[in-house]
Design a protein around this motif. Structure first.
Motif, PDB file in Angstrom:
ATOM      1  N   UNK B   4      16.182   6.274 -10.073  1.00 25.61           N
ATOM      2  CA  UNK B   4      16.319   6.770  -8.710  1.00 25.61           C
ATOM      3  C   UNK B   4      17.196   5.847  -7.872  1.00 25.61           C
ATOM      4  N   UNK B  29      17.380  -3.083   0.219  1.00 25.76           N
ATOM      5  CA  UNK B  29      17.097  -2.104   1.282  1.00 25.76           C
ATOM      6  C   UNK B  29      16.390  -0.875   0.701  1.00 25.76           C
ATOM      7  N   UNK B  30      16.939  -0.411  -0.412  1.00 23.53           N
ATOM      8  CA  UNK B  30      16.350   0.803  -0.998  1.00 23.53           C
ATOM      9  C   UNK B  30      14.919   0.530  -1.455  1.00 23.53           C
ATOM     10  N   UNK B  32      12.946  -1.609  -0.233  1.00 26.77           N
ATOM     11  CA  UNK B  32      12.100  -1.718   0.962  1.00 26.77           C
ATOM     12  C   UNK B  32      11.713  -0.334   1.465  1.00 26.77           C
ATOM     13  N   UNK B  33      12.727   0.519   1.475  1.00 27.32           N
ATOM     14  CA  UNK B  33      12.438   1.882   1.937  1.00 27.32           C
ATOM     15  C   UNK B  33      11.417   2.557   1.023  1.00 27.32           C
ATOM     16  N   UNK B  34      11.590   2.347  -0.273  1.00 32.11           N
ATOM     17  CA  UNK B  34      10.646   2.958  -1.217  1.00 32.11           C
ATOM     18  C   UNK B  34       9.249   2.387  -1.039  1.00 32.11           C
ATOM     19  N   UNK B  35       9.218   1.077  -0.763  1.00 29.18           N
ATOM     20  CA  UNK B  35       7.902   0.441  -0.579  1.00 29.18           C
ATOM     21  C   UNK B  35       7.224   0.954   0.681  1.00 29.18           C
ATOM     22  N   UNK B  36       8.052   1.361   1.641  1.00 19.46           N
ATOM     23  CA  UNK B  36       7.476   1.832   2.907  1.00 19.46           C
ATOM     24  C   UNK B  36       7.029   3.296   2.840  1.00 19.46           C
ATOM     25  N   UNK B  37       7.267   3.903   1.695  1.00 20.30           N
ATOM     26  CA  UNK B  37       6.899   5.323   1.537  1.00 20.30           C
ATOM     27  C   UNK B  37       5.388   5.495   1.704  1.00 20.30           C
ATOM     28  N   UNK B  38       4.988   6.346   2.621  1.00 28.58           N
ATOM     29  CA  UNK B  38       3.534   6.508   2.829  1.00 28.58           C
ATOM     30  C   UNK B  38       2.856   7.105   1.590  1.00 28.58           C
ATOM     31  N   UNK B  39       1.620   6.759   1.432  1.00 32.63           N
ATOM     32  CA  UNK B  39       0.874   7.296   0.294  1.00 32.63           C
ATOM     33  C   UNK B  39       0.310   8.647   0.710  1.00 32.63           C
ATOM     34  N   UNK B  40       1.055   9.690   0.336  1.00 30.30           N
ATOM     35  CA  UNK B  40       0.686  11.029   0.818  1.00 30.30           C
ATOM     36  C   UNK B  40      -0.159  11.735  -0.228  1.00 30.30           C
ATOM     37  N   UNK B  41      -1.398  11.334  -0.340  1.00 28.53           N
ATOM     38  CA  UNK B  41      -2.245  11.944  -1.353  1.00 28.53           C
ATOM     39  C   UNK B  41      -2.978  13.138  -0.748  1.00 28.53           C
ATOM     40  N   UNK B  42      -2.800  14.265  -1.405  1.00 28.23           N
ATOM     41  CA  UNK B  42      -3.447  15.460  -0.861  1.00 28.23           C
ATOM     42  C   UNK B  42      -4.876  15.600  -1.391  1.00 28.23           C
ATOM     43  N   UNK B  43      -5.623  16.399  -0.665  1.00 32.87           N
ATOM     44  CA  UNK B  43      -7.013  16.663  -1.025  1.00 32.87           C
ATOM     45  C   UNK B  43      -7.033  17.867  -1.986  1.00 32.87           C
TER      46      UNK B  43
END
Lengths: 186, 485
Positions: B4, B29-30, B32-43
């Motif tokens: 990626x 930078x990339x 860092x951006x990837x690390x900042x990706x929120x953990x969007x776990x759905x229910x």
């Protein structure tokens, strides 16, 4: 894409199991796409539900064209649903600021303190809204430029240019970012 | 480095290669951006619940649609009450003879395909080799379209038969040289969809069944099996009445004046040009008629007046010859397919044609009200700009006819636009309507004093057609009569 076409053809002739398959293919992607724009579980669920309901209501009119894919069509519905949400809910933060609004408990473990978060917020805050949106779609949603261009209604070249300029701008603020990295790996 | 990040870097370098020297920084930078990706776990429970709700809604929508006989008919009535009014009238006449169960078997809707719909086929070249009927007949005559030969043809050499005809009745031939003066163009699409109009409708079978259940005296209607109603005609028996003709098989409808019910004065005074209403008045008459009949114009572009007669008129007047002002003037509503305008092979916008009778200031006919159901299949397109320009400079058709005695006129062509050209293709039994991607070269300069009507030169982009037009088959010149058969 071919698989989407087959499923849509079946849906349009009344096959509900094809719709279930299509939902399974896209649910997670759309949920995350919305969540990155809202950072709020309940809002993301509500908007996700609205997105798929609208898609279901309109899918009989959906037509494949030489440039239009189903994926981009669905993302576009999701994006417009989020925009409407911010327009009609004044109590919510402006969409321009949403990428800065991650809750600390939502962040990956790598960024553990508020100062790191603030640094990223600052850097992303320097970018134009469109640049932020394109960067997020490319890096987090892992969408191709073709998909991004269809969702945003812009040319692929313009999306690439915006992305590149955004990254360049971040690079120019690199000192701050290096500090973040140092904190991340420590 | 993961795939990626590599891809993202390559994207960046494709825009600004100078950033390569900052690769390490960019990677940081990339990351860092990837690390900042929120953990969007759905229910998962939410996912399942929404899935179930949507499937329930899907079933509801389907049920509404299947019960929607009246609703959908009403929708069609808004589209074309004339046609469906006719159907209903027909049904009312037949009702006493028909069991209620047979009104529409299975409760199915009458869908004649007026709304635009394009079904993409998965295989390429699904309609066979593209070869328009006009190409076939022209090639057979080893001649060309209507422009170069004595002012009628578009290229190719003349047959002996044609030459003899021309020498006996025609003045010295004229020929036209097309010169491209537009901007540089590029053709990047190797594959583009060709569309084919879908014929027939489900309604044909249902309607035939209704008629077959009627009592037609001695004819045993039910003895005809697998029947389809192909067409019907309804006429208004009143002053200025119309006749509606519906061809369900070809998906075409037309409205014409019912001659018997229109006034026919014994002595017809010749019309003068000042009796022709101005363009806006003609447009208003046409629009009002379409609105009254609720004929949907959303699949058509901006209408325009066909005023070619004026050119003829002025020319003939200048030459001291008689010319009559036409009784009817056409208003063309250009057809739009997949967002593109459609042209015929001669460069005219193709579409619905409304004619206004200027003696009575009434619409006298509407032709080419077409269904809008298409299949689409990808075909190889020509990407060699030189070939396309060459074809444009041939007038869009075959090799240009050269005659040393002919008077030559220059026609200049401007930068083309992308569109569709409508062609007819014969498949052995029937003719099919195809819509082929094409470039439309506008005529920007033409001789003032000649009967040259072409507004555009159309060059199809399909490789099949380009090759055929650049390298037409040659037939023996001395057998035109046989070939013409």
């Amino acid at each position: 894409m071919e698989q989407d076409k087959e499923l849509i053809k079946k849906i349009q002739s009344g096959d509900s199991s094809a719709f279930a398959d299509l939902y399974d293919r896209y649910f997670e992607k759309i949920y995350k796409f919305i969540y990155y724009k809202t950072s709020h579980k309940e809002n993301a669920e509500d908007l996700c539900s609205q997105t798929f309901t609208k898609a279901l209501e309109k899918i009989s009119d959906f037509k494949f064209t030489k440039t239009g894919t189903f994926s981009a069509w669905l993302y576009r519905i999701a994006r417009n649903t989020v925009i409407d949400f911010y327009r009609t809910s004044p109590q919510q933060q402006d969409i321009d600021k949403t990428y800065n609004l991650y809750q600390e408990d939502d962040m990956e473990n790598k960024i553990s303190n508020k100062q790191d978060l603030d640094n990223i917020k600052d850097k992303l805050g320097l970018l134009k809204q469109e640049q932020k949106e394109i960067i997020v779609m490319r890096v987090w949603d892992e969408l191709s430029y073709k998909e991004i261009s269809e969702i945003m209604g812009k040319s692929e070249a313009s999306c690439k240019m915006n992305f590149s300029r955004g990254i360049k701008q971040l690079k120019n603020s690199l000192i701050s970012i290096i500090i973040i990295i140092a904190l991340l790996v420590s | 480095m993961n795939e990626n990040i590599k891809n993202i870097l390559e994207d960046i370098y494709s825009i600004d290669d100078s950033l390569r020297k900052h690769e390490k920084d960019l990677i940081k930078i990339i990351k860092t951006l990837l690390a900042a990706k929120p953990k969007a776990k759905y229910d998962e429970a939410f996912r399942q619940e929404l899935r179930a709700e949507l499937l329930e809604k899907f079933a509801e929508l389907e049920e509404k649609q299947s019960k929607g006989f009246l609703k959908i008919n009403f929708k069609l009535m808004n589209k074309l009450p004339y046609a469906i009014g006719g159907l209903i009238l027909g049904m009312l006449v037949l009702l006493p003879f028909v069991s209620k169960d047979n009104i529409l078997p299975g409760g199915k809707q009458i869908n004649i395909g007026l709304e635009s719909e394009i079904a993409k086929l998965s295989s390429n070249n699904a309609f066979g080799k593209i070869n328009s009927d006009s190409d076939a007949s022209l090639a057979a005559r080893n001649a060309a379209t209507e422009e170069t030969v004595a002012g009628f043809g578009g290229g190719g050499s003349m047959t002996a038969y044609e030459k003899s005809m021309i020498s006996s009745v025609m003045p010295a031939p004229m020929q036209y040289s097309y010169i491209y003066e537009g901007e540089d163009i590029s053709l990047d699409d190797e594959l583009l969809p060709v569309l084919k109009k879908v014929k027939g409708t489900e309604a044909q079978k249902s309607l035939a069944k209704i008629l077959q259940n009627a009592d037609f005296e001695n004819i045993q209607m039910t003895s005809f099996s697998n029947s389809h109603l192909r067409n019907f005609q309804i006429s208004e028996e009143e002053e200025y009445g119309y006749t509606l003709y519906v061809d369900l098989h070809e998906g075409m409808m037309s409205i014409m004046e019912n001659w018997e019910m229109w006034p026919q004065p014994e002595v017809m005074q010749t019309l003068s040009p000042n009796q022709v209403p101005d363009d806006q008045t003609l447009l208003n008459i046409a629009n009002k008629f379409l609105q009254e009949k609720k004929i949907d114009t959303s699949q058509y572009g901006q209408p325009h007046i066909d005023d070619n007669w004026r050119m003829y008129y002025d020319q003939r007047l200048a030459e001291g010859l008689d010319y009559y002002v036409p009784e009817s003037i056409g208003v063309i509503y250009p057809q739009m397919v997949d967002g593109q305008m459609v042209y015929d092979e001669w460069g005219n916008p193709h579409g619905m044609n409304v004619t206004v009778n200027i003696r009575y200031n009434r619409v006298s006919s509407v032709h080419n009200i077409s269904t809008q159901k298409y299949q689409s299949s990808d075909y190889d397109m020509e990407t060699d700009v030189n070939k396309i320009i060459k074809l444009a400079e041939q007038g869009g058709s075959y090799t240009y006819y050269q005659d040393e005695n002919a008077q030559n006129f220059e026609i200049k062509l401007g930068t083309p636009t992308y569109s569709y050209v409508q062609i007819w293709q014969h498949d052995g039994r029937t003719s099919n309507q195809l819509f082929v991607p094409a470039l439309i070269f506008p005529v920007t300069e033409k001789p003032d004093n000649e009967y040259f009507f072409k507004e555009n030169v159309v060059v199809p982009l399909a490789k099949d057609m380009v090759e055929q037009r650049l390298n037409p088959p040659i037939y023996p010149e001395d057998q035109p009569e046989i070939l013409l058969k």
